[in-house]
Motif scaffolding. Structure first.
Motif, PDB file in Angstrom:
ATOM      1  N   GLY A   1       0.823  -1.133  -0.141  1.00 19.12           N
ATOM      2  CA  GLY A   1       0.025   0.010   0.048  1.00 19.12           C
ATOM      3  C   GLY A   1       1.045   1.348   0.023  1.00 19.12           C
ATOM      4  N   LEU A   2       1.901   1.197   0.706  1.00 16.34           N
ATOM      5  CA  LEU A   2       2.692   2.273   0.760  1.00 16.34           C
ATOM      6  C   LEU A   2       3.634   2.600  -0.596  1.00 16.34           C
ATOM      7  N   VAL A   3       3.709   1.521  -1.495  1.00  8.59           N
ATOM      8  CA  VAL A   3       4.303   1.813  -2.497  1.00  8.59           C
ATOM      9  C   VAL A   3       3.328   2.131  -3.599  1.00  8.59           C
ATOM     10  N   TRP A   4       2.328   1.527  -3.631  1.00  6.17           N
ATOM     11  CA  TRP A   4       1.255   1.892  -4.518  1.00  6.17           C
ATOM     12  C   TRP A   4       0.822   3.370  -4.319  1.00  6.17           C
ATOM     13  N   SER A   5       0.784   3.671  -3.090  1.00  8.56           N
ATOM     14  CA  SER A   5       0.263   5.158  -3.011  1.00  8.56           C
ATOM     15  C   SER A   5       1.268   6.287  -3.281  1.00  8.56           C
ATOM     16  N   ASP A   6       2.334   5.670  -3.474  1.00  8.91           N
ATOM     17  CA  ASP A   6       3.429   6.830  -3.535  1.00  8.91           C
ATOM     18  C   ASP A   6       3.820   7.185  -2.362  1.00  8.91           C
ATOM     19  N   TYR A   7       3.796   6.640  -1.056  1.00  9.36           N
ATOM     20  CA  TYR A   7       4.101   7.020  -0.183  1.00  9.36           C
ATOM     21  C   TYR A   7       5.461   6.811   0.339  1.00  9.36           C
ATOM     22  N   HIS A   8       6.065   5.926  -0.293  1.00 10.56           N
ATOM     23  CA  HIS A   8       7.569   5.339   0.092  1.00 10.56           C
ATOM     24  C   HIS A   8       8.139   4.637  -1.039  1.00 10.56           C
ATOM     25  N   TRP A   9       9.695   4.694  -1.173  1.00 10.25           N
ATOM     26  CA  TRP A   9      10.375   4.080  -2.242  1.00 10.25           C
ATOM     27  C   TRP A   9      10.148   2.563  -1.861  1.00 10.25           C
ATOM     28  N   LEU A  10      10.465   1.698  -2.825  1.00  5.76           N
ATOM     29  CA  LEU A  10      10.273  -0.008  -2.587  1.00  5.76           C
ATOM     30  C   LEU A  10      11.687  -0.124  -1.552  1.00  5.76           C
ATOM     31  N   LEU A  11      12.605   0.386  -1.500  1.00 10.04           N
ATOM     32  CA  LEU A  11      13.892   0.092  -0.834  1.00 10.04           C
ATOM     33  C   LEU A  11      13.542   0.251   0.579  1.00 10.04           C
ATOM     34  N   ASP A  12      12.937   1.360   0.883  1.00 16.08           N
ATOM     35  CA  ASP A  12      12.470   1.826   2.122  1.00 16.08           C
ATOM     36  C   ASP A  12      11.713   0.987   2.767  1.00 16.08           C
ATOM     37  N   VAL A  13      10.657   0.295   2.127  1.00 16.02           N
ATOM     38  CA  VAL A  13      10.063  -0.987   2.644  1.00 16.02           C
ATOM     39  C   VAL A  13      10.697  -2.080   2.699  1.00 16.02           C
ATOM     40  N   LEU A  14      11.484  -2.352   1.886  1.00 12.90           N
ATOM     41  CA  LEU A  14      12.422  -3.759   1.883  1.00 12.90           C
ATOM     42  C   LEU A  14      13.470  -3.762   3.019  1.00 12.90           C
ATOM     43  N   ALA A  15      14.030  -2.630   3.090  1.00 12.24           N
ATOM     44  CA  ALA A  15      14.849  -2.402   4.388  1.00 12.24           C
ATOM     45  C   ALA A  15      14.229  -2.530   5.709  1.00 12.24           C
ATOM     46  N   SER A  16      12.929  -1.955   5.862  1.00 10.82           N
ATOM     47  CA  SER A  16      12.195  -2.057   7.070  1.00 10.82           C
ATOM     48  C   SER A  16      11.761  -3.538   7.507  1.00 10.82           C
ATOM     49  N   TRP A  17      11.669  -3.967   6.242  1.00  8.88           N
ATOM     50  CA  TRP A  17      11.451  -5.683   6.518  1.00  8.88           C
ATOM     51  C   TRP A  17      12.183  -6.215   7.063  1.00  8.88           C
ATOM     52  N   CYS A  18      13.555  -6.093   6.386  1.00 10.71           N
ATOM     53  CA  CYS A  18      14.751  -6.840   7.189  1.00 10.71           C
ATOM     54  C   CYS A  18      15.151  -6.313   8.535  1.00 10.71           C
ATOM     55  N   LEU A  19      14.874  -4.932   8.626  1.00 11.69           N
ATOM     56  CA  LEU A  19      15.183  -4.633  10.031  1.00 11.69           C
ATOM     57  C   LEU A  19      14.092  -5.415  11.057  1.00 11.69           C
ATOM     58  N   ALA A  20      12.621  -5.485  10.772  1.00 10.56           N
ATOM     59  CA  ALA A  20      11.876  -6.033  11.476  1.00 10.56           C
ATOM     60  C   ALA A  20      12.099  -7.415  11.717  1.00 10.56           C
ATOM     61  N   GLY A  21      12.386  -7.988  10.789  1.00  8.56           N
ATOM     62  CA  GLY A  21      12.926  -9.571  10.560  1.00  8.56           C
ATOM     63  C   GLY A  21      13.828  -9.800  11.767  1.00  8.56           C
ATOM     64  N   LEU A  22      15.041  -9.017  11.722  1.00 11.04           N
ATOM     65  CA  LEU A  22      16.111  -9.191  12.714  1.00 11.04           C
ATOM     66  C   LEU A  22      15.400  -9.086  13.920  1.00 11.04           C
ATOM     67  N   VAL A  23      14.511  -8.165  14.168  1.00 13.93           N
ATOM     68  CA  VAL A  23      13.935  -7.794  15.518  1.00 13.93           C
ATOM     69  C   VAL A  23      13.244  -9.133  15.972  1.00 13.93           C
ATOM     70  N   LEU A  24      12.387  -9.662  15.179  1.00 20.10           N
ATOM     71  CA  LEU A  24      11.472 -10.603  15.265  1.00 20.10           C
ATOM     72  C   LEU A  24      12.046 -11.803  15.620  1.00 20.10           C
ATOM     73  N   TRP A  25      13.119 -12.244  14.842  1.00 23.04           N
ATOM     74  CA  TRP A  25      13.985 -13.437  14.918  1.00 23.04           C
ATOM     75  C   TRP A  25      14.839 -13.400  16.269  1.00 23.04           C
ATOM     76  N   THR A  26      15.128 -12.242  16.789  1.00 24.84           N
ATOM     77  CA  THR A  26      15.857 -12.132  18.161  1.00 24.84           C
ATOM     78  C   THR A  26      14.677 -12.392  19.077  1.00 24.84           C
TER      79      THR A  26
END
Length: 210
Positions: free
Chosen positions: A174-199
């Motif tokens: 939704g963020l990318v579709w609505s032009d609120y964020h770049w794709l890499l902004d989203v991908l980076a946050s998924w990686c960051l969240a994945g590290l937090v959740l894995w820990t």
């Protein structure tokens, strides 16, 4: 250990490219142009509203209240079942909620990346990288799912995880579709969240293996 290493590597690569304005950012431009063309071709007002509504699910409200509510439910179910450390969700949820801005805000200020519209940042703006809504949704809803998974019937765990993943995916899309964020902004946050959740998952298994 392969998963956290891969997530950290992708996060480091994207962050490096954003910092040096590297060639990987062409993926952002291509994605933005493709999405804009598709949105213009479809010209679907309901779809545009749907994308914006999904992206709103990544805001602190409703994500943090959902996290706290699920933590309370998980603690109550654990207490009713006579589980040790039944109160653990009540301690984990506030920490996760506070951790989100502590991770995201300094990074936004450091990278100071303009958004997809290309407008220079105002003095009071933090920047777009990484995506706060993506990180908030993934960490808040992901933590809620991990806490509930400790006390739910085993048959419900997989649907809860799948539903959580779909919501988080929808927020990013939704963020990318609505032009609120770049794709890499989203991908980076998924990686960051994945590290937090894995820990967090590893810590929960160690503290309360039941």
């Amino acid at each position: 250990m392969a998963i956290p290493v891969a997530l950290a590597a992708v996060l480091a690569l994207i962050s490096w490219q954003v910092a040096v304005d590297g060639p990987l950012l062409e993926l952002d431009t291509a994605t933005r142009n493709g999405v804009r063309s598709l949105r213009k071709a479809l010209h679907s007002i309901p779809l545009n509203h749907f994308g914006a509504a999904f992206s709103d699910l990544g805001g602190s409200f409703p994500a943090v209240p959902v996290l706290l509510g699920c933590a309370g439910l998980a603690a109550w179910l654990a207490h009713r079942a006579g589980r040790p450390l039944w109160w653990l969700p009540l301690a984990v949820a506030p920490v996760a909620a506070v951790l989100i801005p502590l991770l995201v805000v300094p990074a936004k200020a450091w990278f100071a990346r303009p958004g997809p519209y290309g407008v220079p940042l105002a003095p009071d703006q933090w920047g777009w990288y990484p995506s706060g809504h993506t990180a908030t949704s993934a960490i808040a809803y992901g933590t809620a799912a991990l806490l509930l998974a400790r006390v739910l019937d085993p048959g419900l765990v997989r649907p809860v995880y799948a539903g959580t993943a779909l919501v988080c995916l929808g927020v990013g899309a939704g963020l990318v579709w609505s032009d609120y964020h770049w794709l890499l902004d989203v991908l980076a946050s998924w990686c960051l969240a994945g590290l937090v959740l894995w820990t967090l998952a590893a810590a929960l298994r160690r503290l309360d293996p039941h």
